[in-house]
Design a protein around this motif. Structure first.
Motif, PDB file in Angstrom:
ATOM      1  N   ASP A 123     -39.131  11.838  -4.678  1.00  0.00           N
ATOM      2  CA  ASP A 123     -38.188  12.953  -4.568  1.00  0.00           C
ATOM      3  C   ASP A 123     -37.314  12.928  -5.821  1.00  0.00           C
ATOM      4  O   ASP A 123     -36.582  11.959  -6.048  1.00  0.00           O
ATOM      5  CB  ASP A 123     -37.337  12.827  -3.303  1.00  0.00           C
ATOM      6  N   ARG A 291     -34.737  20.012  -7.947  1.00  0.00           N
ATOM      7  CA  ARG A 291     -35.081  20.624  -6.662  1.00  0.00           C
ATOM      8  C   ARG A 291     -36.347  21.466  -6.749  1.00  0.00           C
ATOM      9  O   ARG A 291     -36.933  21.826  -5.718  1.00  0.00           O
ATOM     10  CB  ARG A 291     -33.915  21.470  -6.154  1.00  0.00           C
ATOM     11  N   PRO A 294     -41.836  18.855  -6.232  1.00  0.00           N
ATOM     12  CA  PRO A 294     -42.255  18.542  -4.852  1.00  0.00           C
ATOM     13  C   PRO A 294     -41.697  17.200  -4.409  1.00  0.00           C
ATOM     14  O   PRO A 294     -41.343  16.355  -5.233  1.00  0.00           O
ATOM     15  CB  PRO A 294     -43.783  18.506  -4.951  1.00  0.00           C
ATOM     16  N   SER A 295     -41.640  16.999  -3.117  1.00  0.00           N
ATOM     17  CA  SER A 295     -41.223  15.712  -2.554  1.00  0.00           C
ATOM     18  C   SER A 295     -42.312  15.209  -1.626  1.00  0.00           C
ATOM     19  O   SER A 295     -43.012  15.999  -0.981  1.00  0.00           O
ATOM     20  CB  SER A 295     -39.896  15.848  -1.802  1.00  0.00           C
ATOM     21  N   ARG A 329     -46.094  13.734   4.379  1.00  0.00           N
ATOM     22  CA  ARG A 329     -45.561  15.091   4.242  1.00  0.00           C
ATOM     23  C   ARG A 329     -45.302  15.409   2.775  1.00  0.00           C
ATOM     24  O   ARG A 329     -44.566  14.683   2.100  1.00  0.00           O
ATOM     25  CB  ARG A 329     -44.260  15.245   5.040  1.00  0.00           C
ATOM     26  N   SER A 331     -43.810  18.356   0.430  1.00  0.00           N
ATOM     27  CA  SER A 331     -43.022  19.592   0.452  1.00  0.00           C
ATOM     28  C   SER A 331     -42.969  20.154  -0.961  1.00  0.00           C
ATOM     29  O   SER A 331     -42.532  19.469  -1.900  1.00  0.00           O
ATOM     30  CB  SER A 331     -41.609  19.314   0.974  1.00  0.00           C
ATOM     31  N   VAL A 332     -43.453  21.403  -1.116  1.00  0.00           N
ATOM     32  CA  VAL A 332     -43.538  22.034  -2.437  1.00  0.00           C
ATOM     33  C   VAL A 332     -42.749  23.332  -2.425  1.00  0.00           C
ATOM     34  O   VAL A 332     -43.086  24.258  -1.673  1.00  0.00           O
ATOM     35  CB  VAL A 332     -45.005  22.314  -2.822  1.00  0.00           C
ATOM     36  N   PRO A 333     -41.669  23.439  -3.225  1.00  0.00           N
ATOM     37  CA  PRO A 333     -40.959  24.716  -3.330  1.00  0.00           C
ATOM     38  C   PRO A 333     -41.855  25.738  -4.035  1.00  0.00           C
ATOM     39  O   PRO A 333     -42.404  25.447  -5.104  1.00  0.00           O
ATOM     40  CB  PRO A 333     -39.727  24.378  -4.179  1.00  0.00           C
TER      41      PRO A 333
END
Length: 448
Positions: A123, A291, A294-295, A329, A331-333
């Protein structure tokens, strides 16, 4: 009976006084010793040290976010009234076609115990947060240094005020003794008819003024002592004896006047705080940019569940069913209608403002030092002038006193010479305190 009561009261008062004396502490400090005491016991210094410890704990809290986390939960459910599920008749459920039957699923008691291991794999905001936590701690360390420097200056000023009050009392007592003798001699001369009563009255006015100033300075001494004690972190009822002399401290500060020409703005704690502030804004800008990355996180669950129509979960015969799973998991903006971009631009603007403020702080601090150095140099010149004026005022007062006794001068001229002497004495004392205080201001800017 009365004698026994009086004896009891006397013993009680004696015990209370002895207890009070136990709590009342005594100190004897030079200025340097007072500074050392204050840097350990001053209330602001103590709390700034606590702020650093709290910042260290905050730094670890941030660090722990990216370390393995283990959480355990136990859930228990008592189905004292089952929820009914309706199904159409026919097929595998039996019953007439088109009819509706109801069924209840589950058991009366359910229990589930699970342990979850989670780990943040990547992250970008966490990496920035780690950097920010170091800056956060550095801010409070700089704040502690600033507090120490300010407390040192406060101690020097308070110590100087006590010395000023003490020296003023000494001079006023001396003036009072001389003036009382002069008034007594003048009264005798008046009784013999050699001078007018106005001469006595004029001197009595001056004596009353000296007495008033002496009483006020005595009260002021008590206040300045209490202010010094509070600055040192003492109880105001403690006994404090100061061992330095005003003239000795003045000469000591005069001796270092030539070593104060150099000023490195990077050593100034206010500049360090401004630098720290700029670094914070840079990290905030970096955070907003991160931000968009991706995380990735993972978790592993290990658990057991059990079902029963009676509460027998703690029975050795109760059957427990284990389960486990692994989850990842990512997470991709993708698109935020340019909200991320707007926040990033705001952080960039704040960062540019911080850079400008740092440049402004650089220039202002250099100007402050130049002004403080000028004031210190002026205080040295003022001291030399006050010392010379004091010698002149003493000679003038002596001459006027001789003339007055010989009838060659009026009481008004003599009183004017006395008032001039008293004012010059106070100016001389104040000039010494000014040297000490102005030197302290220079040391504060140099972070000493």
């Amino acid at each position: 009976m009365i004698k026994r009561n009086l004896l009891f009261i006397t013993l009680l008062i004696f015990a209370l006084n002895a207890k009070a004396q136990e709590k009342r502490q005594s100190y004897s400090y030079s200025l340097d010793q007072a500074i050392v005491h204050a840097l350990e016991h001053n209330y602001s210094v103590i709390n700034s040290g606590r702020d650093i410890e709290a910042a260290r704990q905050k730094k670890w809290e941030t660090t722990a976010v990216g370390l393995p986390q283990i959480n355990g939960t136990v859930d228990y459910q008592n189905n004292f009234s089952f929820q009914q599920q309706g199904v159409s008749g026919g097929g595998p459920f039996g019953g007439a076609p088109g009819s509706i039957s109801t069924f209840a699923f589950g058991t009366k008691h359910n229990m589930n115990a699970v342990a979850t291991l989670s780990q943040l794999l990547f992250d970008g905001s966490y990496i920035v947060a780690l950097q920010a936590s170091k800056t956060y701690l550095m801010y409070y360390e700089n704040a502690k240094r600033k507090t120490d420097v300010e407390v040192k200056e406060m101690v020097i000023n308070a110590y100087g005020n006590v010395l000023l009050a003490q020296e003023s009392i000494t001079i006023l007592k001396k003036n009072k003794a001389i003036l009382e003798k002069t008034v007594a001699d003048t009264k005798e001369t008046f009784k013999n008819g050699l001078i007018e009563e106005e001469n006595v009255e004029q001197l009595q006015i001056t004596l009353a003024s000296v007495n008033s100033n002496l009483s006020n300075t005595n009260r002021l001494l008590d206040i300045t002592y209490k202010m010094l004690k509070i600055t040192l972190g003492m109880d105001i009822n403690d006994e404090l004896i100061i061992t330095d002399k005003l003239e000795n401290l003045t000469q000591k500060n005069l001796g270092v006047a030539l070593t104060l020409d150099q000023f490195n703005v990077n050593d100034n704690v206010d500049y360090q705080i401004a630098t720290n502030f700029q670094k914070q804004r840079e990290l905030e800008y970096k955070l907003e940019r991160s931000r968009a990355l991706p995380s990735l996180a993972a978790n592993v669950n290990f658990g057991y569940n059990s079902f029963a129509n009676e509460f027998t979960f703690f029975s050795s015969n109760q059957k427990w069913l284990n389960y486990s799973n692994l989850g990842v998991r990512l997470s991709v903006p993708i698109f935020s209608s340019f909200a991320y971009r707007a926040k990033t631009q705001q952080a960039k603007i704040a960062m540019e403002k911080a850079k400008t403020q740092l440049n402004e702080a650089d220039q202002k601090l250099k100007l402050q030092y130049a002004n403080a150095k000028s004031e210190f140099d002026f205080s040295i010149e003022e001291f030399a002038t006050a010392k010379s004026n004091l010698a002149l005022a003493e000679r003038i007062e002596k001459k006027q006193q001789i003339k007055f006794k010989e009838g060659l001068s009026s009481s008004f001229d003599f009183s004017e010479a006395q008032r001039q002497l008293y004012t010059t004495q106070q100016n001389y004392l104040q000039s010494m305190v000014n040297i000490i205080n102005k030197k302290a201001s220079l040391e504060k800017l140099n972070n000493k």
